[in-house]
Design an enzyme around this catalytic site. Sequence first.
Site, PDB file in Angstrom:
ATOM      1  N   HIS A 117       0.848  -1.192   0.000  1.00 53.02           N
ATOM      2  CA  HIS A 117       0.000   0.000   0.000  1.00 53.02           C
ATOM      3  C   HIS A 117       0.885   1.244   0.000  1.00 53.02           C
ATOM      4  O   HIS A 117       0.908   2.012   0.955  1.00 53.02           O
ATOM      5  CB  HIS A 117      -0.930  -0.006   1.212  1.00 53.02           C
ATOM      6  CG  HIS A 117      -1.973  -1.073   1.140  1.00 53.02           C
ATOM      7  ND1 HIS A 117      -2.729  -1.458   2.212  1.00 53.02           N
ATOM      8  CD2 HIS A 117      -2.375  -1.845   0.098  1.00 53.02           C
ATOM      9  CE1 HIS A 117      -3.570  -2.419   1.836  1.00 53.02           C
ATOM     10  NE2 HIS A 117      -3.370  -2.667   0.562  1.00 53.02           N
TER      11      HIS A 117
HETATM   12  C1  LIG Z   1       0.122  -7.343  -4.839  1.00 50.64           C
HETATM   13  C2  LIG Z   1      -0.810  -6.238  -4.420  1.00 50.64           C
HETATM   14  C3  LIG Z   1      -1.982  -6.567  -3.766  1.00 50.64           C
HETATM   15  C4  LIG Z   1      -2.846  -5.551  -3.350  1.00 50.64           C
HETATM   16  N1  LIG Z   1      -4.016  -5.886  -2.732  1.00 50.64           N
HETATM   17  C5  LIG Z   1      -4.900  -4.927  -2.395  1.00 50.64           C
HETATM   18  C6  LIG Z   1      -6.161  -5.263  -1.806  1.00 50.64           C
HETATM   19  O1  LIG Z   1      -6.485  -6.424  -1.594  1.00 50.64           O
HETATM   20  N2  LIG Z   1      -7.000  -4.249  -1.481  1.00 50.64           N
HETATM   21  C7  LIG Z   1      -6.692  -2.935  -1.683  1.00 50.64           C
HETATM   22  O2  LIG Z   1      -7.498  -2.053  -1.359  1.00 50.64           O
HETATM   23  N3  LIG Z   1      -5.496  -2.583  -2.226  1.00 50.64           N
HETATM   24  C8  LIG Z   1      -4.601  -3.552  -2.602  1.00 50.64           C
HETATM   25  N4  LIG Z   1      -3.400  -3.226  -3.161  1.00 50.64           N
HETATM   26  C9  LIG Z   1      -3.071  -1.801  -3.301  1.00 50.64           C
HETATM   27  C10 LIG Z   1      -3.756  -1.162  -4.500  1.00 50.64           C
HETATM   28  O3  LIG Z   1      -3.749  -2.059  -5.594  1.00 50.64           O
HETATM   29  C11 LIG Z   1      -2.979   0.094  -4.863  1.00 50.64           C
HETATM   30  O4  LIG Z   1      -2.890   0.941  -3.712  1.00 50.64           O
HETATM   31  C12 LIG Z   1      -3.676   0.863  -5.992  1.00 50.64           C
HETATM   32  O5  LIG Z   1      -3.862   0.048  -7.123  1.00 50.64           O
HETATM   33  C13 LIG Z   1      -2.810   2.044  -6.379  1.00 50.64           C
HETATM   34  O6  LIG Z   1      -3.468   2.745  -7.417  1.00 50.64           O
HETATM   35  P1  LIG Z   1      -2.667   3.756  -8.307  1.00 50.64           P
HETATM   36  O7  LIG Z   1      -3.642   4.259  -9.320  1.00 50.64           O
HETATM   37  O8  LIG Z   1      -1.993   4.752  -7.437  1.00 50.64           O
HETATM   38  O9  LIG Z   1      -1.498   2.927  -8.996  1.00 50.64           O
HETATM   39  P2  LIG Z   1      -1.567   1.619  -9.906  1.00 50.64           P
HETATM   40  O10 LIG Z   1      -2.837   0.839  -9.679  1.00 50.64           O
HETATM   41  O11 LIG Z   1      -0.254   0.930  -9.680  1.00 50.64           O
HETATM   42  O12 LIG Z   1      -1.640   2.209 -11.370  1.00 50.64           O
HETATM   43  C14 LIG Z   1      -0.508   2.762 -12.002  1.00 50.64           C
HETATM   44  C15 LIG Z   1      -0.695   2.576 -13.490  1.00 50.64           C
HETATM   45  O13 LIG Z   1       0.295   3.346 -14.181  1.00 50.64           O
HETATM   46  C16 LIG Z   1       0.831   2.551 -15.221  1.00 50.64           C
HETATM   47  N5  LIG Z   1       2.173   3.080 -15.509  1.00 50.64           N
HETATM   48  C17 LIG Z   1       3.293   2.965 -14.759  1.00 50.64           C
HETATM   49  N6  LIG Z   1       4.306   3.607 -15.351  1.00 50.64           N
HETATM   50  C18 LIG Z   1       3.826   4.152 -16.472  1.00 50.64           C
HETATM   51  C19 LIG Z   1       4.389   4.946 -17.505  1.00 50.64           C
HETATM   52  N7  LIG Z   1       5.668   5.323 -17.494  1.00 50.64           N
HETATM   53  N8  LIG Z   1       3.590   5.326 -18.511  1.00 50.64           N
HETATM   54  C20 LIG Z   1       2.274   4.970 -18.537  1.00 50.64           C
HETATM   55  N9  LIG Z   1       1.681   4.218 -17.575  1.00 50.64           N
HETATM   56  C21 LIG Z   1       2.457   3.819 -16.574  1.00 50.64           C
HETATM   57  C22 LIG Z   1       0.821   1.132 -14.673  1.00 50.64           C
HETATM   58  O14 LIG Z   1       0.864   0.186 -15.711  1.00 50.64           O
HETATM   59  C23 LIG Z   1      -0.512   1.112 -13.913  1.00 50.64           C
HETATM   60  O15 LIG Z   1      -1.592   0.746 -14.731  1.00 50.64           O
HETATM   61  C24 LIG Z   1      -2.516  -4.199  -3.598  1.00 50.64           C
HETATM   62  C25 LIG Z   1      -1.345  -3.879  -4.274  1.00 50.64           C
HETATM   63  C26 LIG Z   1      -0.499  -4.891  -4.697  1.00 50.64           C
HETATM   64  C27 LIG Z   1       0.746  -4.539  -5.464  1.00 50.64           C
END
Ligand SMILES: Cc1cc2nc3c(=O)[nH]c(=O)nc-3n(C[C@H](O)[C@H](O)[C@H](O)COP(=O)(O)OP(=O)(O)OC[C@H]3O[C@@H](n4cnc5c(N)ncnc54)[C@H](O)[C@@H]3O)c2cc1C
Length: 222
Positions: free
Chosen positions: A107
């Site tokens: 997280h």
């Molecule tokens: C293994 C795991 C299990 C988890 N389990 C849970 C759970 O059970 N419940 C819960 O609430 N949370 C869970 N989480 C946490 C939750 O998934 C994250 O906090 C949340 O997805 C973060 O959202 P975000 O939009 O900040 O980033 P992300 O979901 O990581 O999205 C980032 C996006 O940016 C893209 N990206 C990266 N670099 C680039 C680039 N240079 N150019 C274009 N695109 C790019 C990636 O491909 C991705 O699609 C888990 C996380 C992990 C890793």
Amino acid sequence: MGEILGREGFCIRPILGLPKSRGIIMLKLTNVHNHPYIDPQLLLHPDVKALVKGIKVALEVGNTSAFINNFGAEFYDKPLPGCTAEMYGSDCYWVCYVRHMSTTFYHLTGGCKMTTASDSYGVVDHTLRVREAGGLRVVDASITPFITNVNTNAPIIMIAEKGSDMAKQKWKRAAVSWHQLTYLSFPHGFVYLSSGHPHCNIYSDCQINPEDAHDRCVDFNL
Ligand SMILES: Cc1cc2nc3c(=O)[nH]c(=O)nc-3n(C[C@H](O)[C@H](O)[C@H](O)COP(=O)(O)OP(=O)(O)OC[C@H]3O[C@@H](n4cnc5c(N)ncnc54)[C@H](O)[C@@H]3O)c2cc1C
């Protein structure tokens, strides 16, 4: 571990929903292609103490008559390799156990936090715009100033909804219809627009190709 393989069991897993440890992110070089230095600094002292407390609660729950009498529950109390130097069950043993067995929930938050302008570690303002870098918003987990309790996915979906609403709202306000505009023609075929619209009234704000644009206004200041 072999002696419990195949047997029925349960586990109670203490979770630190609001860890106090803070990681660091630092630029190693000014070259944007270089990865930054990231140290999550997990398990600084207060967090270890809280987890040890959690283990003790789990032990108490597992030792209730409900578990012992109804299920014949008993703890798997083989000392953890790596912690055998500590007396089994002592605080030092559980500290060692926590340091060996803890995992992260992935997280990650707060690397790009939203704060007031007076905070020199703040990156985005309350509309998620990067300070002093007009035209750029950050809309993801990194903007939360501190971690939300336990799961992050739902709050981040909320942040994404709010961020997209703010961006759409801004573009809606910035959209300029043809009749509002004064045209200034330039030789390369584009028209730079000046209008009476309050959010789109300087040359650098608005650039429209008359071939394909009708109500389009590119607002570089977001
Ligand atoms: C293994 C795991 C299990 C988890 N389990 C849970 C759970 O059970 N419940 C819960 O609430 N949370 C869970 N989480 C946490 C939750 O998934 C994250 O906090 C949340 O997805 C973060 O959202 P975000 O939009 O900040 O980033 P992300 O979901 O990581 O999205 C980032 C996006 O940016 C893209 N990206 C990266 N670099 C680039 C680039 N240079 N150019 C274009 N695109 C790019 C990636 O491909 C991705 O699609 C888990 C996380 C992990 C890793």
